[in-house]
Design a protein around this motif. Structure first.
Motif, PDB file in Angstrom:
ATOM      1  N   UNK A 211       0.837  -1.213   0.000  1.00 33.36           N
ATOM      2  CA  UNK A 211       0.000   0.000   0.000  1.00 33.36           C
ATOM      3  C   UNK A 211       0.866   1.256   0.000  1.00 33.36           C
ATOM      4  N   UNK A 212       1.905   1.220  -0.827  1.00 33.01           N
ATOM      5  CA  UNK A 212       2.743   2.393  -1.015  1.00 33.01           C
ATOM      6  C   UNK A 212       3.812   2.633   0.019  1.00 33.01           C
ATOM      7  N   UNK A 213       3.970   1.748   1.010  1.00 31.11           N
ATOM      8  CA  UNK A 213       4.977   1.912   2.054  1.00 31.11           C
ATOM      9  C   UNK A 213       6.026   0.805   1.977  1.00 31.11           C
ATOM     10  N   UNK A 214       7.281   1.148   2.315  1.00 26.72           N
ATOM     11  CA  UNK A 214       8.355   0.157   2.335  1.00 26.72           C
ATOM     12  C   UNK A 214       8.014  -0.977   3.298  1.00 26.72           C
ATOM     13  N   UNK A 215       8.303  -2.205   2.860  1.00 26.21           N
ATOM     14  CA  UNK A 215       8.252  -3.349   3.767  1.00 26.21           C
ATOM     15  C   UNK A 215       9.686  -3.853   3.917  1.00 26.21           C
ATOM     16  N   UNK A 216      10.365  -3.369   4.943  1.00 33.25           N
ATOM     17  CA  UNK A 216      11.730  -3.802   5.239  1.00 33.25           C
ATOM     18  C   UNK A 216      11.695  -5.135   5.981  1.00 33.25           C
ATOM     19  N   UNK A 217      12.873  -5.697   6.219  1.00 36.55           N
ATOM     20  CA  UNK A 217      12.945  -6.912   7.036  1.00 36.55           C
ATOM     21  C   UNK A 217      12.456  -6.638   8.446  1.00 36.55           C
ATOM     22  N   UNK A 218      12.662  -5.410   8.929  1.00 34.24           N
ATOM     23  CA  UNK A 218      12.178  -5.067  10.267  1.00 34.24           C
ATOM     24  C   UNK A 218      10.655  -5.027  10.296  1.00 34.24           C
TER      25      UNK A 218
END
Length: 557
Positions: A211-218
């Motif tokens: 939804x337009x936001x980064x999905x980092x490993x964190x």
């Protein structure tokens, strides 16, 4: 949501050093069954803006983490970045190169361009052919599928729902369609998915975003696990050395709040500091080339000459063009009132310019048609970076006039460098020697890549919009001139690997089980263990290594 702790219990079953792409995966998987206590040490801070409310500068830096285009603001941000510099590099005109690495929860997955690229199946089958049983494509793909939650047009329909969302670029722009057609006219097949069985072609990139936001490993792995009572995450904890009893790793010493602390490991110490920090910590702990360690005043525990050697990276050079006045490109959208509009668009529906990653198109192509596999990866965008501004303030901004860029690198370089400590002081950044373009084969392929990019620029599809070539400029035509341009202008693809490479013999830094040779209770699980850099961006492969590493560790527990 769990807390990032300022102190840690003095003992855990597993002590993980580094909360980056690999460390976050490990912390989640090793703590999931509730039977093991896990301590995760991170030299940087918390990646969540709400946790930094009382530090406005840090809060702004962490806001940039979650906005995909925020990576342009973090290239030199010391609040979230180690800001490493290389030694002067002979193969690139004696220039020093900037090596950004994440120093925050999520590590480099919190500051990268969020492109999700697995690499070619042959990369992993090549690892298996080196004798590294269990690392072939069939096994690797199983772990990729465990990680991924595929969404959008490029999703695989047989995909299970993993914790990391993979999605399409959330913006349609007319120049992207035109540039795709330009690649086709230059000879590139059209590909829907370069993360599966398709080896060659041009495709829209896939992003680890939701939804337009980064999905980092964190975001994907660590935040959901931080509520567990058996997982403690210690931020601002800079590991200084591994603690040993004899040849058994029993804990980690770390620097926090101006003094040294220790945490003991009942089962294993796991290094996930990445390609730069993991060999640095091994050498500081007495594992490395004996003569080098003695010169630094460090007692040698294991004479392991390949620690810090075998450094591989992708070296990128690019063609930049000016487009005709009035042509639509990202440049005009990145300033003034149009930028305000893009900011509103992102705030309202998480799309537009701010939702974009490091590139929009990617392609796997051959520098020579006679090759069995593509050896070049390209990135293309209707945008040109203002390099003067980048050098001045460290933030990536776009030029005012319309432009486009097609850049690429050799996917499986033969050039190798090294990373070694300068002293026994853990505060000293290591000496990094990339040795770019030191192998003749890399030079030939790099020139082939520039010629490919030119064919794209000169295609009929772009003719109505193309004005002139900015760099290297139409006057440079010979192989020698193009290679000189690559040496003078190219830079890292931010994909450093292989400094603690897996192998089958006693000289390998780690075994196929990721155990450090010569000691007990110590593993390395991160990009540094790759025996050879993968064909493409390295974040996906690093997370795959961590998923498999967690299985290997739990199988012994």
């Amino acid at each position: 949501m769990g807390e990032a702790h300022n102190s840690v219990e003095a003992e855990a079953d597993y002590v993980i050093v580094g909360a980056g792409s690999a460390g976050c995966v490990l912390a989640n998987r090793l703590s999931a069954n509730g039977r093991h206590r896990v301590a995760l040490l991170e030299a940087g801070g918390d990646d969540r803006p709400l946790q930094n409310l009382f530090n406005p500068a840090q809060a702004m830096s962490t806001m940039n983490i979650h906005v995909p285009a925020g990576f342009t603001k973090m290239l030199k941000d010391p609040r979230v970045n180690w800001n490493y510099m290389t030694e002067p590099d002979p193969g690139s005109d004696g220039r020093r190169h900037f090596f950004p690495r994440g120093k925050v929860l999520g590590g480099s997955s919190s500051i990268n361009g969020i492109l999700w690229v697995r690499g070619l199946p042959e990369d992993y089958d090549g690892w298996r052919q080196r004798g590294l049983t269990g690392w072939g494509w069939d096994e690797a793909e199983t772990y990729f599928r465990r990680i991924e939650n595929q969404q959008g047009e490029g999703a695989r329909r047989d995909q299970q729902e993993g914790p990391l969302t993979i999605s399409d670029v959330p913006m349609r722009h007319p120049m992207l369609d035109i540039m795709t057609r330009a690649f086709e006219e230059a000879g590139a097949p059209l590909a829907n998915d370069l993360n599966g069985t398709t080896r060659e072609g041009v495709a829209r990139v896939r992003l680890n975003a939701h939804k337009g936001l980064r999905v980092s490993a964190a975001v994907a792995y660590l935040h959901p696990a931080m509520k567990r009572s058996n997982l403690q995450v210690v931020i601002h904890a800079h590991a200084t050395r591994i603690l040993f009893e004899g040849r058994k790793a029993v804990g980690v010493e770390y620097w926090k709040g101006g003094r040294l602390h220790q945490v003991r490991a009942r089962r294993e110490v796991i290094l996930s500091g990445g390609t730069i920090n993991s060999p640095q910590l091994l050498e500081l702990s007495g594992i490395g080339q004996g003569e080098r360690l003695r010169a630094m005043g460090i007692a040698t525990l294991v004479d392991s000459p390949n620690v810090g050697e075998n450094l591989q990276d992708h070296y990128a050079s690019m063609i930049r063009a000016r487009l005709k006045p009035g042509t639509s490109s990202f440049n005009a959208m990145s300033r003034g009132l149009p930028l305000v509009g893009q900011m509103l668009r992102f705030a309202l529906n998480r799309s537009g310019l701010l939702a974009l990653g490091g590139s929009n198109l990617t392609a796997f192509l051959k520098s020579d048609p006679a090759l069995d596999l593509p050896d070049l990866q390209f990135f293309a965008s209707p945008a040109t970076v203002d390099f003067e501004a980048l050098a001045k303030n460290g933030a990536m901004t776009m030029e005012k006039l319309p432009g486009m860029t097609v850049g690429g690198y050799v996917m499986r370089p033969q050039s190798k460098g090294s990373i070694h400590i300068r002293s026994g002081d853990f505060h000293d950044a290591p000496s990094i020697k990339p040795n770019f373009l030191s192998a003749e084969a890399d030079c030939r392929a790099q020139v082939g890549g520039l010629r490919w990019a030119r064919r794209v620029m000169e295609s009929p599809a772009l003719a109505p919009y193309f004005d002139h070539e900015l760099t290297p400029g139409a006057a440079l035509q010979s192989d020698e001139e193009l290679l000189a341009f690559a040496r003078a202008s190219g830079s890292t693809g931010y994909h450093q690997t292989s400094t603690c490479a897996m192998g089958t013999g006693p000289d390998a830094v780690v075994t196929a089980g990721l155990k450090v040779n010569g000691v007990e209770g110590l593993r390395v699980v991160d990009a540094s263990v790759m025996p050879a850099v993968v064909s493409g961006n390295t974040n996906a492969a690093t997370m795959m290594i961590a998923e498999k590493g967690a299985d290997l560790i739990l199988a012994e527990a």
